[in-house]
Design an enzyme around this catalytic site. Structure first.
Site, PDB file in Angstrom:
ATOM      1  N   VAL A 195      22.711  13.118  50.861  1.00 62.25           N
ATOM      2  CA  VAL A 195      21.415  13.103  51.628  1.00 62.25           C
ATOM      3  C   VAL A 195      21.566  12.603  52.910  1.00 62.25           C
ATOM      4  O   VAL A 195      22.107  11.913  53.357  1.00 62.25           O
ATOM      5  CB  VAL A 195      20.206  12.688  50.868  1.00 62.25           C
ATOM      6  CG1 VAL A 195      20.089  13.777  49.366  1.00 62.25           C
ATOM      7  CG2 VAL A 195      20.548  11.343  50.426  1.00 62.25           C
ATOM      8  N   GLY A 240      22.123   2.317  58.233  1.00 64.74           N
ATOM      9  CA  GLY A 240      21.331   3.156  57.531  1.00 64.74           C
ATOM     10  C   GLY A 240      19.885   2.553  57.115  1.00 64.74           C
ATOM     11  O   GLY A 240      18.883   3.671  56.807  1.00 64.74           O
ATOM     12  N   ARG A 245      20.148  10.812  61.486  1.00 61.38           N
ATOM     13  CA  ARG A 245      19.261   9.490  61.215  1.00 61.38           C
ATOM     14  C   ARG A 245      17.896   9.797  61.679  1.00 61.38           C
ATOM     15  O   ARG A 245      16.911   9.250  60.847  1.00 61.38           O
ATOM     16  CB  ARG A 245      19.718   8.231  61.625  1.00 61.38           C
ATOM     17  CG  ARG A 245      21.204   7.855  61.178  1.00 61.38           C
ATOM     18  CD  ARG A 245      21.696   6.332  61.625  1.00 61.38           C
ATOM     19  NE  ARG A 245      23.007   6.049  61.758  1.00 61.38           N
ATOM     20  CZ  ARG A 245      23.693   5.671  60.618  1.00 61.38           C
ATOM     21  NH1 ARG A 245      22.966   5.417  59.588  1.00 61.38           N
ATOM     22  NH2 ARG A 245      24.983   5.265  60.672  1.00 61.38           N
ATOM     23  N   ASP A 275      24.606   3.629  45.650  1.00 63.14           N
ATOM     24  CA  ASP A 275      25.442   4.932  45.305  1.00 63.14           C
ATOM     25  C   ASP A 275      26.592   4.121  44.463  1.00 63.14           C
ATOM     26  O   ASP A 275      26.261   3.830  43.262  1.00 63.14           O
ATOM     27  CB  ASP A 275      25.983   5.378  46.446  1.00 63.14           C
ATOM     28  CG  ASP A 275      27.165   6.806  46.352  1.00 63.14           C
ATOM     29  OD1 ASP A 275      26.942   7.027  45.064  1.00 63.14           O
ATOM     30  OD2 ASP A 275      28.026   6.931  47.136  1.00 63.14           O
ATOM     31  N   ASP A 294      19.504   1.897  52.412  1.00 65.25           N
ATOM     32  CA  ASP A 294      18.823   3.085  52.304  1.00 65.25           C
ATOM     33  C   ASP A 294      19.255   3.709  50.867  1.00 65.25           C
ATOM     34  O   ASP A 294      18.303   4.421  50.458  1.00 65.25           O
ATOM     35  CB  ASP A 294      19.531   4.043  53.433  1.00 65.25           C
ATOM     36  CG  ASP A 294      21.092   3.911  53.356  1.00 65.25           C
ATOM     37  OD1 ASP A 294      21.484   3.302  52.725  1.00 65.25           O
ATOM     38  OD2 ASP A 294      21.533   4.362  54.636  1.00 65.25           O
TER      39      ASP A 294
HETATM   40  P1  IMP Z   1      27.442   2.066  47.810  1.00 61.29           P
HETATM   41  O1  IMP Z   1      28.376   0.883  48.505  1.00 61.29           O
HETATM   42  O2  IMP Z   1      28.736   3.054  47.282  1.00 61.29           O
HETATM   43  O3  IMP Z   1      26.504   1.730  46.848  1.00 61.29           O
HETATM   44  O4  IMP Z   1      27.252   2.780  49.038  1.00 61.29           O
HETATM   45  C1  IMP Z   1      26.025   2.721  49.992  1.00 61.29           C
HETATM   46  C2  IMP Z   1      26.149   2.908  51.015  1.00 61.29           C
HETATM   47  O5  IMP Z   1      26.922   4.234  51.101  1.00 61.29           O
HETATM   48  C3  IMP Z   1      24.831   3.035  51.667  1.00 61.29           C
HETATM   49  O6  IMP Z   1      24.373   2.022  52.500  1.00 61.29           O
HETATM   50  C4  IMP Z   1      24.848   4.528  52.818  1.00 61.29           C
HETATM   51  O7  IMP Z   1      25.314   3.995  53.959  1.00 61.29           O
HETATM   52  C5  IMP Z   1      25.994   5.338  52.284  1.00 61.29           C
HETATM   53  N1  IMP Z   1      25.680   6.351  51.617  1.00 61.29           N
HETATM   54  C6  IMP Z   1      25.856   6.683  50.071  1.00 61.29           C
HETATM   55  N2  IMP Z   1      25.566   7.801  49.811  1.00 61.29           N
HETATM   56  C7  IMP Z   1      24.923   8.373  50.977  1.00 61.29           C
HETATM   57  C8  IMP Z   1      24.386   9.911  51.341  1.00 61.29           C
HETATM   58  O8  IMP Z   1      24.088  10.354  50.350  1.00 61.29           O
HETATM   59  N3  IMP Z   1      23.986   9.895  52.490  1.00 61.29           N
HETATM   60  C9  IMP Z   1      24.160   9.143  53.369  1.00 61.29           C
HETATM   61  N4  IMP Z   1      24.895   7.850  53.351  1.00 61.29           N
HETATM   62  C10 IMP Z   1      25.187   7.397  51.889  1.00 61.29           C
HETATM   63 MG    MG Z   2      24.812   1.871  54.505  1.00 60.00          MG
END
Ligand code: IMP
Ligand code: MG
Length: 193
Positions: free
Chosen positions: A170, A60, A182, A119, A116
């Site tokens: 998104v 990403g 992408r 979350d 990117d």
């Molecule tokens: P986390 O580990 O839950 O913080 O998620 C981070 C990863 O989830 C990012 O590197 C993204 O690859 C993916 N991600 C989280 N939210 C989105 C979104 O809304 N669209 C696309 N990828 C997302």
């Molecule tokens: Mg990611």
């Protein structure tokens, strides 16, 4: 069955461009201060100031990091790391897992994790622990987007954030759904129908 379709533009390419420029400056100033604290002169051209490693999270962060590093007037190197948390058509994190290995030369380096979007924070939590374990001089995270209203893993933060966004899925500017979108230059909301 729910189908997903491209919705409205949340952040257009011009706003992204301006903000990435600001992020590159802020991150460079932050790193230059860390180098000065160690007694180096970051203005010293080539010198011995090659202690910064950018670590984009595949896949990403590819578009973001390509633009970001060109806004950073510092001597730096780059390695990549692959973390998977949204397999296939998932739009909620299934838990972060390292795919393959972390670079093994991070000891003593100022490492910048570039992602990117922040979350749940699982990705940053996992990487920060692994990089610290290797004996990095410092670890920072720079994310383009920060999703608000999502429960974060305790203690997880990013030092540099481009935009806070609402809890929507998104795509674009590197962000994907099931591997696609992408290549969109703007960041768009993926709507459920
Ligand atoms: P986390 O580990 O839950 O913080 O998620 C981070 C990863 O989830 C990012 O590197 C993204 O690859 C993916 N991600 C989280 N939210 C989105 C979104 O809304 N669209 C696309 N990828 C997302
Ligand atoms: Mg990611």
């Amino acid at each position: 069955m729910t189908t997903r379709v491209l919705g409205r533009t949340l952040i257009d390419r011009e706003r992204i461009r301006q903000r990435v420029r600001e992020l590159g400056r802020a991150l460079s100033n932050d790193l230059a201060a860390a180098l000065r604290d160690e007694g180096h002169d970051p203005q010293d051209g080539e010198g011995d100031i090659d202690r910064v490693t950018m670590l984009p999270v595949m896949t990403g962060a590819v578009v973001f990091v390509a633009d970001l590093i060109r806004e950073m007037p510092l001597k730096l190197s780059m390695s990549v790391v692959t973390v998977s948390s949204y397999p296939g058509q998932a739009t909620r994190s299934k838990g972060a897992a390292l795919r393959g290995s972390l670079p093994d030369n991070l000891a003593g380096r100022h490492v910048v994790i570039v992602d990117d979007i922040l979350d749940s924070g699982g990705t940053l939590e996992l990487l920060r622990a692994a990089i610290t374990e290797q004996g990095a001089a410092s670890v920072r995270a720079c994310v383009l987007l920060n999703k608000l209203g999502v429960p974060k893993k305790p203690g997880v933060l990013a030092e540099h954030i481009g935009f806070d966004i609402p809890d929507e899925f998104v795509v674009g500017y590197g962000l994907d759904f099931d591997g696609f979108y992408r290549n969109l230059p703007d960041i768009k909301i993926l709507e459920e129908r």
